[in-house]
Write a protein that holds these residues in place. Structure first.
Motif, PDB file in Angstrom:
ATOM      1  N   VAL A   1      91.184  43.176  70.341  1.00 52.00           N
ATOM      2  CA  VAL A   1      90.531  41.766  69.838  1.00 52.00           C
ATOM      3  C   VAL A   1      91.512  40.672  69.426  1.00 52.00           C
ATOM      4  CG1 VAL A   1      88.655  40.575  68.756  1.00 52.00           C
ATOM      5  CG2 VAL A   1      88.202  42.910  69.577  1.00 52.00           C
ATOM      6  N   SER A   2      92.487  41.373  68.507  1.00 58.09           N
ATOM      7  CA  SER A   2      93.271  40.182  67.976  1.00 58.09           C
ATOM      8  C   SER A   2      94.350  39.534  68.870  1.00 58.09           C
ATOM      9  CB  SER A   2      94.238  40.900  67.200  1.00 58.09           C
ATOM     10  OG  SER A   2      94.975  42.060  67.845  1.00 58.09           O
ATOM     11  N   ALA A   3      94.094  40.203  70.372  1.00 57.97           N
ATOM     12  CA  ALA A   3      94.973  39.302  71.461  1.00 57.97           C
ATOM     13  C   ALA A   3      94.072  38.247  72.028  1.00 57.97           C
ATOM     14  CB  ALA A   3      95.082  40.496  72.677  1.00 57.97           C
TER      15      ALA A   3
ATOM     16  N   ALA B   1      79.991  33.203  75.395  1.00 60.82           N
ATOM     17  CA  ALA B   1      79.953  33.680  74.081  1.00 60.82           C
ATOM     18  C   ALA B   1      78.491  34.195  73.967  1.00 60.82           C
ATOM     19  CB  ALA B   1      80.126  32.730  72.911  1.00 60.82           C
ATOM     20  N   PRO B   2      77.946  35.091  74.899  1.00 61.09           N
ATOM     21  CA  PRO B   2      76.621  35.764  74.928  1.00 61.09           C
ATOM     22  C   PRO B   2      76.409  36.490  73.910  1.00 61.09           C
ATOM     23  CG  PRO B   2      77.835  36.713  76.633  1.00 61.09           C
ATOM     24  CD  PRO B   2      78.866  35.587  76.041  1.00 61.09           C
ATOM     25  N   ALA B   3      75.441  36.852  73.414  1.00 57.24           N
ATOM     26  CA  ALA B   3      74.940  37.902  72.542  1.00 57.24           C
ATOM     27  C   ALA B   3      75.798  39.128  72.858  1.00 57.24           C
ATOM     28  CB  ALA B   3      73.594  38.105  72.363  1.00 57.24           C
ATOM     29  N   LYS B   4      75.669  39.529  74.155  1.00 55.53           N
ATOM     30  CA  LYS B   4      76.582  41.048  74.645  1.00 55.53           C
ATOM     31  C   LYS B   4      77.804  41.004  74.481  1.00 55.53           C
ATOM     32  CE  LYS B   4      76.310  39.824  79.704  1.00 55.53           C
ATOM     33  NZ  LYS B   4      75.371  38.949  79.854  1.00 55.53           N
ATOM     34  N   GLY B   5      78.482  39.719  74.614  1.00 58.83           N
ATOM     35  CA  GLY B   5      79.832  39.587  74.304  1.00 58.83           C
ATOM     36  C   GLY B   5      80.304  40.104  72.860  1.00 58.83           C
ATOM     37  N   ASN B   6      79.279  39.546  71.766  1.00 56.07           N
ATOM     38  CA  ASN B   6      79.673  40.022  70.653  1.00 56.07           C
ATOM     39  C   ASN B   6      79.499  41.489  70.262  1.00 56.07           C
ATOM     40  OD1 ASN B   6      80.368  37.518  69.817  1.00 56.07           O
ATOM     41  ND2 ASN B   6      78.146  36.908  69.525  1.00 56.07           N
ATOM     42  N   THR B   7      78.613  42.152  71.112  1.00 53.57           N
ATOM     43  CA  THR B   7      78.580  43.548  70.783  1.00 53.57           C
ATOM     44  C   THR B   7      79.649  44.027  71.433  1.00 53.57           C
ATOM     45  OG1 THR B   7      76.216  43.936  71.483  1.00 53.57           O
ATOM     46  CG2 THR B   7      77.209  45.706  71.944  1.00 53.57           C
ATOM     47  N   LEU B   8      80.153  43.679  72.634  1.00 52.94           N
ATOM     48  CA  LEU B   8      81.399  44.335  73.377  1.00 52.94           C
ATOM     49  C   LEU B   8      82.642  44.178  72.234  1.00 52.94           C
ATOM     50  CD1 LEU B   8      82.301  45.389  76.113  1.00 52.94           C
ATOM     51  CD2 LEU B   8      83.120  43.282  76.715  1.00 52.94           C
ATOM     52  N   LEU B   9      82.866  42.733  71.774  1.00 50.80           N
ATOM     53  CA  LEU B   9      84.033  42.707  70.932  1.00 50.80           C
ATOM     54  C   LEU B   9      83.965  43.513  69.716  1.00 50.80           C
ATOM     55  CD1 LEU B   9      84.332  38.795  71.364  1.00 50.80           C
ATOM     56  CD2 LEU B   9      85.510  40.525  72.314  1.00 50.80           C
ATOM     57  N   CYS B  10      82.702  43.664  69.278  1.00 46.77           N
ATOM     58  CA  CYS B  10      82.455  44.297  68.069  1.00 46.77           C
ATOM     59  C   CYS B  10      82.768  45.969  68.020  1.00 46.77           C
ATOM     60  CB  CYS B  10      81.284  44.102  67.169  1.00 46.77           C
ATOM     61  SG  CYS B  10      81.278  42.020  66.415  1.00 46.77           S
ATOM     62  N   SER B  11      82.654  46.336  69.475  1.00 43.76           N
ATOM     63  CA  SER B  11      82.493  47.759  69.763  1.00 43.76           C
ATOM     64  C   SER B  11      83.939  48.154  69.818  1.00 43.76           C
ATOM     65  CB  SER B  11      81.799  48.098  70.992  1.00 43.76           C
ATOM     66  OG  SER B  11      80.449  47.870  70.582  1.00 43.76           O
ATOM     67  N   LEU B  12      84.958  47.239  70.102  1.00 46.26           N
ATOM     68  CA  LEU B  12      86.420  47.760  70.359  1.00 46.26           C
ATOM     69  C   LEU B  12      87.065  47.902  69.070  1.00 46.26           C
ATOM     70  CD1 LEU B  12      87.398  45.062  73.054  1.00 46.26           C
ATOM     71  CD2 LEU B  12      86.267  47.280  73.425  1.00 46.26           C
ATOM     72  N   ASP B  13      87.837  49.198  68.936  1.00 47.10           N
ATOM     73  CA  ASP B  13      88.739  49.592  67.894  1.00 47.10           C
ATOM     74  C   ASP B  13      90.087  48.776  67.788  1.00 47.10           C
ATOM     75  OD1 ASP B  13      86.878  51.394  67.289  1.00 47.10           O
ATOM     76  OD2 ASP B  13      87.686  53.091  68.568  1.00 47.10           O
ATOM     77  N   ARG B  14      90.265  48.324  69.111  1.00 49.42           N
ATOM     78  CA  ARG B  14      91.788  47.425  69.309  1.00 49.42           C
ATOM     79  C   ARG B  14      91.652  46.467  70.467  1.00 49.42           C
ATOM     80  NH1 ARG B  14      94.965  52.484  72.180  1.00 49.42           N
ATOM     81  NH2 ARG B  14      96.538  51.033  72.487  1.00 49.42           N
TER      82      ARG B  14
ATOM     83  N   GLY C   1      81.191  38.649  63.247  1.00 48.99           N
ATOM     84  CA  GLY C   1      82.003  39.818  63.159  1.00 48.99           C
ATOM     85  C   GLY C   1      83.614  39.584  63.529  1.00 48.99           C
ATOM     86  N   THR C   2      83.744  39.095  64.600  1.00 54.71           N
ATOM     87  CA  THR C   2      85.157  38.708  65.212  1.00 54.71           C
ATOM     88  C   THR C   2      85.822  37.318  64.682  1.00 54.71           C
ATOM     89  OG1 THR C   2      84.299  38.266  67.097  1.00 54.71           O
ATOM     90  CG2 THR C   2      85.075  40.755  66.950  1.00 54.71           C
ATOM     91  N   HIS C   3      84.854  36.525  64.496  1.00 54.96           N
ATOM     92  CA  HIS C   3      85.414  35.280  63.990  1.00 54.96           C
ATOM     93  C   HIS C   3      86.213  34.493  65.022  1.00 54.96           C
ATOM     94  CE1 HIS C   3      84.614  36.765  59.757  1.00 54.96           C
ATOM     95  NE2 HIS C   3      83.745  36.860  60.462  1.00 54.96           N
ATOM     96  N   LEU C   4      86.082  34.425  66.250  1.00 54.97           N
ATOM     97  CA  LEU C   4      86.837  33.701  67.485  1.00 54.97           C
ATOM     98  C   LEU C   4      86.091  32.403  67.562  1.00 54.97           C
ATOM     99  CD1 LEU C   4      87.206  36.644  69.706  1.00 54.97           C
ATOM    100  CD2 LEU C   4      89.044  35.721  68.430  1.00 54.97           C
ATOM    101  N   PRO C   5      86.858  31.513  67.655  1.00 57.29           N
ATOM    102  CA  PRO C   5      86.049  29.984  67.793  1.00 57.29           C
ATOM    103  C   PRO C   5      85.814  29.828  69.283  1.00 57.29           C
ATOM    104  CG  PRO C   5      88.578  29.692  67.680  1.00 57.29           C
ATOM    105  CD  PRO C   5      88.284  31.171  67.503  1.00 57.29           C
ATOM    106  N   VAL C   6      84.636  29.247  69.331  1.00 60.08           N
ATOM    107  CA  VAL C   6      84.112  28.936  70.606  1.00 60.08           C
ATOM    108  C   VAL C   6      84.292  27.585  71.091  1.00 60.08           C
ATOM    109  CG1 VAL C   6      81.781  29.071  71.909  1.00 60.08           C
ATOM    110  CG2 VAL C   6      82.242  30.504  70.179  1.00 60.08           C
ATOM    111  N   ARG C   7      84.853  27.408  72.153  1.00 58.09           N
ATOM    112  CA  ARG C   7      85.186  25.765  72.656  1.00 58.09           C
ATOM    113  C   ARG C   7      84.520  25.559  73.858  1.00 58.09           C
ATOM    114  NH1 ARG C   7      91.692  25.692  72.203  1.00 58.09           N
ATOM    115  NH2 ARG C   7      91.257  23.691  72.700  1.00 58.09           N
ATOM    116  N   PRO C   8      84.611  24.323  74.404  1.00 59.43           N
ATOM    117  CA  PRO C   8      84.024  23.950  75.895  1.00 59.43           C
ATOM    118  C   PRO C   8      84.807  24.540  77.087  1.00 59.43           C
ATOM    119  CG  PRO C   8      84.291  21.998  74.402  1.00 59.43           C
ATOM    120  CD  PRO C   8      85.000  23.132  73.763  1.00 59.43           C
ATOM    121  N   PRO C   9      84.027  24.766  77.956  1.00 59.64           N
ATOM    122  CA  PRO C   9      84.823  25.441  79.109  1.00 59.64           C
ATOM    123  C   PRO C   9      86.123  24.816  79.573  1.00 59.64           C
ATOM    124  CG  PRO C   9      82.496  25.484  79.401  1.00 59.64           C
ATOM    125  CD  PRO C   9      82.798  24.592  78.503  1.00 59.64           C
ATOM    126  N   GLU C  10      86.337  23.573  79.302  1.00 61.79           N
ATOM    127  CA  GLU C  10      87.461  22.833  79.914  1.00 61.79           C
ATOM    128  C   GLU C  10      88.767  23.255  79.095  1.00 61.79           C
ATOM    129  OE1 GLU C  10      84.719  21.094  78.612  1.00 61.79           O
ATOM    130  OE2 GLU C  10      83.842  21.130  80.831  1.00 61.79           O
TER     131      GLU C  10
END
Ligand code: ZN
Length: 411
Positions: A336-338, A321-334, A356-365
């Motif tokens: 993300v809901s997958a 869930a790096p900062a750049k991941g949020n730019t990537l997800l917020c830049s997609l028109d479709r 912006g995309t409100h996806l929960p962040v969980r541990p890698p396990e």
């Protein structure tokens, strides 16, 4: 806008990614509920990339007040194995260039949790960190790395010099691009560095950013996208010289520059770098129009790929869930809901939700527990490390999607 380095007008942006929330403003479950109920608004700020045709600096227009960026900053160097190995190399390089550092003062700007300074301390240096984020500075101090909680600039450099003397080595990794006042920063280095001192500056390099279409590394905190040409002019204006450069495969392709007080002779690496930047046309508008076109193709293709992989009803995940991941997800028109959730090793992000995309962040396990068929590798700069760690998930049939330079499933 006017260029942050030279002041020239930059004209129209070369790329627009739309209005996006600050990439590190993760939300709590309560905040997500409030936003989704319309009782709380997430800030959204245009993300526009500009080129200064005068000095060649690639930069973004908007900036956030520094307090909102750093007061509760949640990037921890020490959470990545790769960074530990790299920190060792940085200390090796300083010793190779300036001899034994035993007893000498080493100052790191934006020293984070002290991961790099620890290497210098182990080699007998006196170390001092300057770090504006109080929470990570505390982690460093508790680990025995003295750290001042402040922004580095001219005033801070003078205070450090008065209390500790001049620094034989200064280090600044992945911070200059975030600094709203680069001239104050460069002047601070000039004020604090000893005449025979060495300043090691590490920053993401513009060439891989361009050639691998790393548009996701554009976010509000990341004000400048650095190349040797604009950097050389910035330092020259403060009596400093760019004397050497070493490329490193870290954070998507970085450069470790060596800077010394003016008068030092540059190594051939500097002339070679400047020539290469000219050949690639990194200071020309047409080059960045091509970059913008490729960015559009990547965004469209990735959205389509996620949508089709998720169409069977199985929810996908994201790694990191790096900062750049949020730019990537917020830049997609479709697409993300997958995604059902992201995983990240940083305990500070776990339990929070992406801006912006409100996806929960969980541990890698969670990947091995849920076994989603596909996982989008948002932290693509740690691909090798992640693939190794997630061996079990992969043996059970899980596949990673590499988003850049072109979206594809990693076999
Ligand atoms: Zn400029």
């Amino acid at each position: 806008m006017n260029c942050r380095f030279c002041g020239a007008a930059t004209g129209d942006p070369v790329l627009q990614l739309g209005a996006q929330p600050p990439a590190n403003s993760f939300l709590t479950a309560v905040q997500v509920r409030e936003v989704e109920a319309g009782r709380l608004a997430e800030p959204r700020i245009p993300l526009d990339l500009h080129l200064c045709s005068a000095c060649g600096l690639v930069q973004i227009a908007e900036s956030l007040p520094p307090e909102t960026l750093f007061s509760d900053y949640i990037y921890l160097s020490g959470t990545s194995d790769l960074i530990h190995r790299h920190a060792e190399r940085v200390a090796d390089l300083a010793e190779a260039a300036n001899g034994s550092l035993r007893g000498h003062l080493v100052v790191e700007i934006a020293s984070n949790d002290g991961t790099v300074l620890r290497r210098f301390r182990d080699r007998g240096s006196r170390v001092l960190g300057v770090e504006p984020a109080a929470n990570v500075a505390r982690i460093a101090t508790e680990a025995g790395i003295p750290t001042r909680v402040e922004f580095f600039g001219e005033a801070s450099a003078r205070r450090v010099r008065e209390e500790h003397g001049r620094a034989r080595v200064m280090v600044a990794r992945h911070v200059l691009a975030h600094v709203p006042d680069p001239h104050g920063f460069a002047e601070g280095v000039a004020q604090l560095l000893a005449p025979d001192g060495l300043f090691l500056l590490e920053a993401p390099y513009l060439e891989p950013f361009f050639s691998r279409t790393e548009f996701d590394t554009i976010y509000h905190e990341h004000l400048a996208y650095l190349a040797a040409r604009p950097l050389r002019s910035l330092f020259e204006a403060h009596g400093l010289a760019l004397v050497d450069a070493h490329p490193f495969e870290i954070h998507g392709g970085s450069m470790l520059y060596t800077v010394r007080p003016a008068g030092a002779t540059p190594q051939p690496s500097i002339a070679a770098l400047l020539r290469r930047e000219r050949e690639l046309g990194l200071g020309e508008r047409v080059t960045w129009e091509r970059f913008a076109a490729r960015t559009g193709q990547v965004r469209a293709r990735l959205g389509e790929l996620l949508e089709s992989l998720g169409s069977s009803g199985s929810r996908l995940a994201g790694y990191g869930a790096p900062a750049k991941g949020n730019t990537l997800l917020c830049s997609l028109d479709r697409g993300v809901s997958a995604l059902a959730f992201l995983v990240d090793r940083n305990p500070w992000k776990q339990g929070r939700y992406t801006p912006g995309t409100h996806l929960p962040v969980r541990p890698p396990e969670a990947l091995a527990e849920e076994q989603p068929p596909y996982t989008l590798l948002l932290a693509w700069n740690f691909e090798e490390e992640v693939l190794r760690q997630q061996d079990e998930y992969r043996r059970r049939g899980g596949r990673f999607i590499r988003p850049l330079p072109w979206p594809e499933v990693i076999p």
